[in-house]
Motif scaffolding. Structure first.
Motif, PDB file in Angstrom:
ATOM      1  N   LEU A 126       0.838  -1.262  -0.019  1.00  0.00           N
ATOM      2  CA  LEU A 126       0.082  -0.038   0.009  1.00  0.00           C
ATOM      3  C   LEU A 126       0.949   1.149   0.142  1.00  0.00           C
ATOM      4  O   LEU A 126       1.944   1.237   0.881  1.00  0.00           O
ATOM      5  CB  LEU A 126      -0.877  -0.061   1.298  1.00  0.00           C
ATOM      6  N   CYS A 127       0.506   2.127  -1.050  1.00  0.00           N
ATOM      7  CA  CYS A 127       1.340   3.384  -0.970  1.00  0.00           C
ATOM      8  C   CYS A 127       1.114   4.018   0.332  1.00  0.00           C
ATOM      9  O   CYS A 127       0.123   4.113   1.296  1.00  0.00           O
ATOM     10  CB  CYS A 127       0.756   4.563  -1.903  1.00  0.00           C
ATOM     11  N   LEU A 128       2.305   4.683   0.792  1.00  0.00           N
ATOM     12  CA  LEU A 128       2.434   5.290   2.106  1.00  0.00           C
ATOM     13  C   LEU A 128       3.623   6.405   2.001  1.00  0.00           C
ATOM     14  O   LEU A 128       4.856   6.029   2.250  1.00  0.00           O
ATOM     15  CB  LEU A 128       2.874   4.467   3.341  1.00  0.00           C
ATOM     16  N   ASN A 129       3.364   7.545   1.407  1.00  0.00           N
ATOM     17  CA  ASN A 129       4.332   8.375   1.087  1.00  0.00           C
ATOM     18  C   ASN A 129       3.828  10.015   1.175  1.00  0.00           C
ATOM     19  O   ASN A 129       2.661  10.047   1.430  1.00  0.00           O
ATOM     20  CB  ASN A 129       4.957   8.339  -0.287  1.00  0.00           C
ATOM     21  N   GLU A 130       4.570  10.778   0.783  1.00  0.00           N
ATOM     22  CA  GLU A 130       4.112  12.239   1.037  1.00  0.00           C
ATOM     23  C   GLU A 130       2.780  12.725   0.144  1.00  0.00           C
ATOM     24  O   GLU A 130       2.285  13.429   0.422  1.00  0.00           O
ATOM     25  CB  GLU A 130       5.215  13.570   0.758  1.00  0.00           C
TER      26      GLU A 130
END
Ligand SMILES: [Zn+2]
Ligand SMILES: [Zn+2]
Length: 140
Positions: A126-130
């Motif tokens: 799962l995406c987890l970025n700014e």
């Protein structure tokens, strides 16, 4: 060799004579009774049909098919997607921890992003970025 053919021919004629007698006994019309030539051709045809096909061809083909079947199975297994965790597990808000993993497709809905973060419980990247937080969205 000629003697063998002669013997076969003799037995054929004998068989045909028996066949003709059989026909007359059963009162079959003379025009329906096969001539000796037709009878011979019929016997030859049935002999050709009853002879088995050459064994090397039969042996070769099934083994090739087996190999291709095995290959297909391997591809299917590789292409099979990771099972989606049940929704109850996904949104239970318990014990879901982000861990870094190898890069892969994000599993959040229709997100087309790639992520190196995956959930320990759902085993899904799962995406987890700014820019995006699919990790949070996925668990709601
Ligand atoms: Zn999770
Ligand atoms: Zn995403």
């Amino acid at each position: 060799m000629k003697i063998i053919f002669h013997l076969i021919d003799l037995s054929l004629v004998n068989a045909w004579l028996l066949y003709r007698r059989h026909c007359s006994q059963n009162q079959i019309h003379t025009k329906d009774v096969l001539s000796l030539l037709t009878f011979r051709i019929d016997v030859a045809k049935s002999l050709l049909q009853s002879s088995p096909p050459p064994p090397p061809v039969q042996r070769g083909r099934p083994s090739l098919q087996n190999i291709s079947d095995q290959n297909n199975t391997t591809i299917d297994v590789r292409a099979a997607p990771v099972p989606v965790p049940p929704t109850s597990t996904r949104i239970d808000k318990f014990d879901h921890w982000p861990v870094s993993t190898t890069k892969g497709r994000c599993r959040n809905g229709r997100c087309l992003g790639y992520s190196r973060i995956s959930c320990t419980k759902c085993k899904a990247r799962l995406c987890l970025n700014e820019k995006k937080n699919c990790f949070k969205d996925y668990h709601h």
